[in-house]
Write a protein that holds these residues in place. Structure first.
Motif, short mmCIF file in Angstrom:
data_model
loop_
_atom_site.label_atom_id
_atom_site.label_comp_id
_atom_site.label_asym_id
_atom_site.label_seq_id
_atom_site.Cartn_x
_atom_site.Cartn_y
_atom_site.Cartn_z
N MET A 282 0.72 -4.36 -14.44
CA MET A 282 0.73 -2.95 -14.06
C MET A 282 0.36 -2.07 -15.26
SD MET A 282 3.85 -1.30 -11.84
CE MET A 282 4.28 -2.86 -11.07
N ALA B 55 4.40 -3.01 -5.13
CA ALA B 55 3.25 -3.53 -5.87
C ALA B 55 3.17 -5.05 -5.75
CB ALA B 55 3.35 -3.13 -7.35
N LYS C 97 -3.37 -2.57 -16.34
CA LYS C 97 -4.33 -1.95 -15.43
C LYS C 97 -4.04 -0.47 -15.19
CE LYS C 97 -5.44 -6.16 -12.86
NZ LYS C 97 -5.57 -6.79 -11.52
N GLN C 98 -2.95 0.03 -15.77
CA GLN C 98 -2.54 1.43 -15.61
C GLN C 98 -2.56 1.84 -14.13
OE1 GLN C 98 -4.75 4.03 -18.24
NE2 GLN C 98 -3.77 3.18 -20.05
N THR C 99 -1.75 1.12 -13.37
CA THR C 99 -1.69 1.37 -11.94
C THR C 99 -0.24 1.40 -11.47
OG1 THR C 99 -2.58 0.66 -9.80
CG2 THR C 99 -1.81 -1.07 -11.29
N LYS C 100 -0.06 1.84 -10.24
CA LYS C 100 1.27 1.97 -9.64
C LYS C 100 2.18 2.80 -10.54
CE LYS C 100 0.65 -0.12 -5.71
NZ LYS C 100 0.96 0.46 -4.40
N TRP C 101 3.39 2.33 -10.83
CA TRP C 101 4.34 3.13 -11.61
C TRP C 101 4.34 2.75 -13.09
CZ3 TRP C 101 5.71 -0.11 -7.54
CH2 TRP C 101 6.38 -1.28 -7.87
N TRP C 102 3.16 2.44 -13.65
CA TRP C 102 3.07 2.00 -15.04
C TRP C 102 3.61 3.03 -16.02
CZ3 TRP C 102 -0.09 4.49 -18.68
CH2 TRP C 102 -0.96 5.45 -18.17
N ASP D 249 0.82 -1.21 0.00
CA ASP D 249 0.00 0.00 0.00
C ASP D 249 0.86 1.27 0.00
OD1 ASP D 249 -2.33 1.46 -0.02
OD2 ASP D 249 -2.60 1.40 2.16
N ASP E 97 2.56 12.13 -14.08
CA ASP E 97 1.12 12.20 -13.88
C ASP E 97 0.67 13.61 -14.27
OD1 ASP E 97 -1.48 12.36 -12.97
OD2 ASP E 97 -1.10 11.29 -11.11
#
Length: 394
Positions: free
Chosen positions: A232, A225, A235-240, A220, A376
């Motif tokens: 990753m 991850a 799902k386009q998440t964390k440090w993708w 978290d 981002d």
């Protein structure tokens, strides 16, 4: 959630539960943080001490103040505390992204005089020492975990116009510290003090997790991850957004590297895994984003935005960065880009503007941090960009 403390020089080792929350007075914690199982400070000692502003980069209302406090330093040891405090904050400003963003910080020293020299060290195993901040090793049953009475530390630190990070130095040469709570701690006399604060402040400021193999299986955090690189990205998440990027510190390509605890980390190594290393790119981004959640990219413009008379010089006052990376300023008059006279673009002289009597012109300045350490773009537009406008009357 975990409280981190480094256990061995060089390689870090998990040491016990900790909340990686935020700061001290002046800002709310991101998470509910249970209080430390810390020994209370000696309540007979009044919570007042000389305070020295040792570095001021700007308006405290729009800066983060690092408050350095000492515990276990007698009146005759205050010069030792000053020297160790200076080494600590200089070490912090020697690592990116803190080096570039050091202008976001004011630094204050609180010279807390202790009636006894030293703190409760590891051999004391929970024995209380009559020090103002109650600092001690063996916090929560872990030898290297160094805790402070957070309420007492906050009282000595006092309030401020803006957010604060409290950093407590213990008069000890032992190896240890803690981060991610209301008070970041380190042993001021440890030969590794500078490297310890670089690691521990990553927990406190960036909400980063430990990347070493024995860390708990808790993903978290922005740099941990449960997903591999393909998942990753899908799902386009964390440090993708960072996958495949070359780490500027030579730590390799950003990917998903599995630790022995089953979690993935962004790079083979980083300061959150090994003392003396650097923050990887996803961790740098997380730290910068946390800074911008507390600091605006400009101080109050001069004159104040709105209607102005005459032909004043308009100063948008962007926060300065250290080094080649600087905030970008764009000026427009009635929507048309213009070139400011100032070398850094921070101000515009409106005297040369032609404006017929009775007519108005709208001058807009947009300040943006365009650093490539943040990918981002939605965050950049929301927190790292600010536009102000003035209306001139002919």
């Amino acid at each position: 959630m975990l409280v981190s403390a480094a256990a061995l020089p060089g390689a870090l080792e998990l040491v016990g539960p900790s909340p990686f929350g935020v700061i001290g007075p002046g800002a709310a914690a991101d998470r509910a943080v249970p209080p430390h199982a810390a020994l209370q400070a000696d309540q007979r000692i009044p919570a007042a001490a000389p305070t020295v502003d040792i570095r001021r980069t700007g308006d405290p209302a729009n800066r983060i103040t690092l408050v350095l406090l000492g515990d276990g330093y007698t009146a005759g040891e205050q010069e030792l505390f000053r020297q160790q405090a200076d080494k600590a904050w200089h070490a912090l400003m020697d690592i990116e992204p803190f080096r570039t963003y050091q202008g976001f910080f004011n630094i204050r020293r609180v010279e807390v005089v202790s009636p006894v020299s030293g703190i409760a060290e590891s051999e004391s195993r929970g024995r209380k020492t009559a020090t103002p901040l109650g600092m001690h090793f063996w916090c929560e049953g872990t030898a290297r975990l160094l805790c402070a009475d957070e309420a007492a530390t906050a009282r000595y630190a006092g309030g401020g116009a803006g957010p604060q990070y409290l950093i407590a130095l213990a008069n000890s040469t032992e190896y240890g510290g803690a981060g991610g709570t209301g008070v970041t701690t380190l042993a001021g006399g440890s030969p590794d003090a500078g490297r310890i604060i670089q690691h521990e402040i990553g927990h406190t400021v960036g909400d980063l997790g430990d990347e070493y193999d024995s860390a708990p299986e808790d993903a978290d955090y922005p740099n941990l991850a449960t997903l591999n690189a393909d998942d990753m990205r899908r799902k386009q998440t964390k440090w993708w957004r960072w996958l495949g990027a070359e780490s500027p510190d030579g730590a390799g390509v950003v990917g998903a590297y599995r630790s022995a605890n089953g979690l993935y980390r962004p790079t083979p190594d980083s300061v959150m895994r090994t003392l003396g290393s650097a923050y990887n790119l996803p961790s740098r981004e997380a730290i910068i984003e946390e800074l911008y959640r507390r600091v605006r990219p400009t101080d109050a413009p001069v004159p104040a935005p709105g209607e102005v008379s005459g032909r004043p010089r308009l100063d948008v006052r962007p926060l300065p960065l250290t080094g080649p990376r600087q905030l970008k300023v764009e000026w427009k008059v009635n929507g048309v880009p213009v070139t400011p006279q100032s070398p850094d673009g921070s101000w515009l002289d409106t005297a040369p503007l032609e404006l017929a009597p009775g007519r108005t012109a709208t001058v807009t300045a947009t300040v943006k941090d365009t650093t490539d350490w943040v990918r981002d773009e939605a965050f950049r537009e929301r927190h790292m960009t600010r536009s102000v406008s003035w209306t001139l009357t002919g």
